[in-house]
Design an enzyme around this catalytic site. Sequence first.
Site, short mmCIF file in Angstrom:
data_model
loop_
_atom_site.label_atom_id
_atom_site.label_comp_id
_atom_site.label_asym_id
_atom_site.label_seq_id
_atom_site.Cartn_x
_atom_site.Cartn_y
_atom_site.Cartn_z
N ARG A 221 0.84 -1.19 0.00
CA ARG A 221 0.00 0.00 0.00
C ARG A 221 0.88 1.25 0.00
O ARG A 221 1.80 1.36 0.81
CB ARG A 221 -0.94 0.02 1.21
CG ARG A 221 -1.88 -1.19 1.25
CD ARG A 221 -2.79 -1.18 2.44
NE ARG A 221 -3.57 -2.41 2.50
CZ ARG A 221 -4.45 -2.71 3.44
NH1 ARG A 221 -4.65 -1.84 4.43
NH2 ARG A 221 -5.12 -3.85 3.42
N ARG B 73 2.05 1.43 10.06
CA ARG B 73 1.62 1.79 8.71
C ARG B 73 2.80 1.63 7.75
O ARG B 73 3.61 2.52 7.58
CB ARG B 73 1.09 3.22 8.69
CG ARG B 73 0.23 3.55 7.48
CD ARG B 73 -0.31 4.96 7.57
NE ARG B 73 -1.27 5.10 8.65
CZ ARG B 73 -2.58 4.87 8.54
NH1 ARG B 73 -3.08 4.49 7.38
NH2 ARG B 73 -3.39 5.04 9.56
N GLU C 124 -6.46 -0.23 15.53
CA GLU C 124 -7.03 -1.22 14.62
C GLU C 124 -6.04 -2.33 14.27
O GLU C 124 -4.89 -2.08 13.94
CB GLU C 124 -7.49 -0.54 13.32
CG GLU C 124 -8.08 -1.51 12.31
CD GLU C 124 -8.18 -0.92 10.91
OE1 GLU C 124 -8.29 -1.70 9.96
OE2 GLU C 124 -8.13 0.31 10.78
N ARG D 62 1.29 -5.85 12.85
CA ARG D 62 0.57 -5.21 13.96
C ARG D 62 0.38 -6.16 15.13
O ARG D 62 0.36 -5.73 16.28
CB ARG D 62 -0.77 -4.67 13.46
CG ARG D 62 -0.63 -3.51 12.51
CD ARG D 62 -1.92 -2.75 12.31
NE ARG D 62 -1.76 -1.65 11.36
CZ ARG D 62 -2.61 -0.67 11.18
NH1 ARG D 62 -3.73 -0.64 11.89
NH2 ARG D 62 -2.39 0.28 10.29
#
Length: 429
Positions: free
Chosen positions: A263, A278, A350, A391
């Site tokens: 991404r 991220r 998240e 994560r």
Amino acid sequence: MHDPRQLLDPEVDAAAKLRRRGYVLDTDHLSKLVSRRSSVISEGDQARAESKKAAAEVGAAAKRGEDVTELRERARELKNRITRLEEEQREVEAELHEFLLGIPNIPLDEIPDGATEEFAEEVRRVGTPPEFDFEPLDHVDLGERAGILDLGRATKLSGPRFAVFKGAGSRLQRALAQFFLDVHTGEHGYTEFSLPALVTRQTMTGTGQLPKFEEDLFRTGVADRELFLIPTAEVPLVNLHAGEILQLEDLPLRYTAHTPCFRSEAGSYGKDTRGLIRQHEFSKVELVQFVEEERSREALDEILSHAEAPLRKLGLPYRVIKLAAGDTGFSAQITFDVEVWLPSQGTYREISSASDTGTFQARRANIRGKGKDGKRAQIATLNASGLPIGRTLVAVLENNQQADGSIRIPEALVPYTGFAVINPDGSTA
């Protein structure tokens, strides 16, 4: 992709529902496109009928020995008209198709209003955040001090937002992936797939990544062939059945895969740039289900419980929230986020999203269903992270750190790592 008739149906009131997620549906433009397409199709059908009649008249007149010059000219004009109408039909259908591709899924009435996470509805909390009698470190300090994480060398190799793992860090990554796959295949009935990380534009379009999110995708081309790096295994897993008819007696289908994910994180400059939260490249175990449309809401509760299961087994505290309409992803009609506790931030972040896309993706990818009696049915697709490796590793490191700088490995993971502790110097025991 939407059925335009549903979007224009006053009883559905799609425009009002889409406004809840911040999308303004141009119903006037849509109505004109639908009307134009209908008109062109009708004119084309009429012209073909006239052409067939004219051809018959030419044949009959020729048999009678009559002059057919004018009849043939009329037949030629009709064929030319049919050609023009068919081209106009292709143009209007392409314009309608492109317009429909940009419309997000219609949110369910049950999800709350609002555009950000602050409007989300908390569903439950599981586990108790740990309390430390020392100042907890974040995963970057823990990993780099132990020598199991090297962000500096990753930046040297690829630039920011990449990571290099070493020794126990690499082993922990591999262990998490194997643990997740074993839970989902062994306990939840998922079939594991190994998939390409490069897919076509059509494949990306099928699940809703294109055309809306093109700037957030990595694209490559070899010998003039355009391919995209997948942002999640949801993309190839759903499109395994693109253009197919699924037998209803075979449903539900439960698929899982561990893949790299890519991404660009366009528009998120400066947000979570430190560490593993991220990244441009990370790996994840994904869950996908195919069910009959009527079962999708029930299946969402199931796939959500499957996404939560590894967190429970690892003893990581987390909460589940129902996202607001304006914060729900483009392809989803409802989404639950699972957020894990991160001590260094003193909050939940998240770690998984479980979404019911209804028939949205199946329509885009042309996936249909059929029963033994031959009756056609709509297929719904669902997806959830089950879970991301990076994560989860962050949560394991931070929630299990000790005062002496060591990190204890959750008991359920020890058979996969082969060690129970990562010492401050990176050695294991």
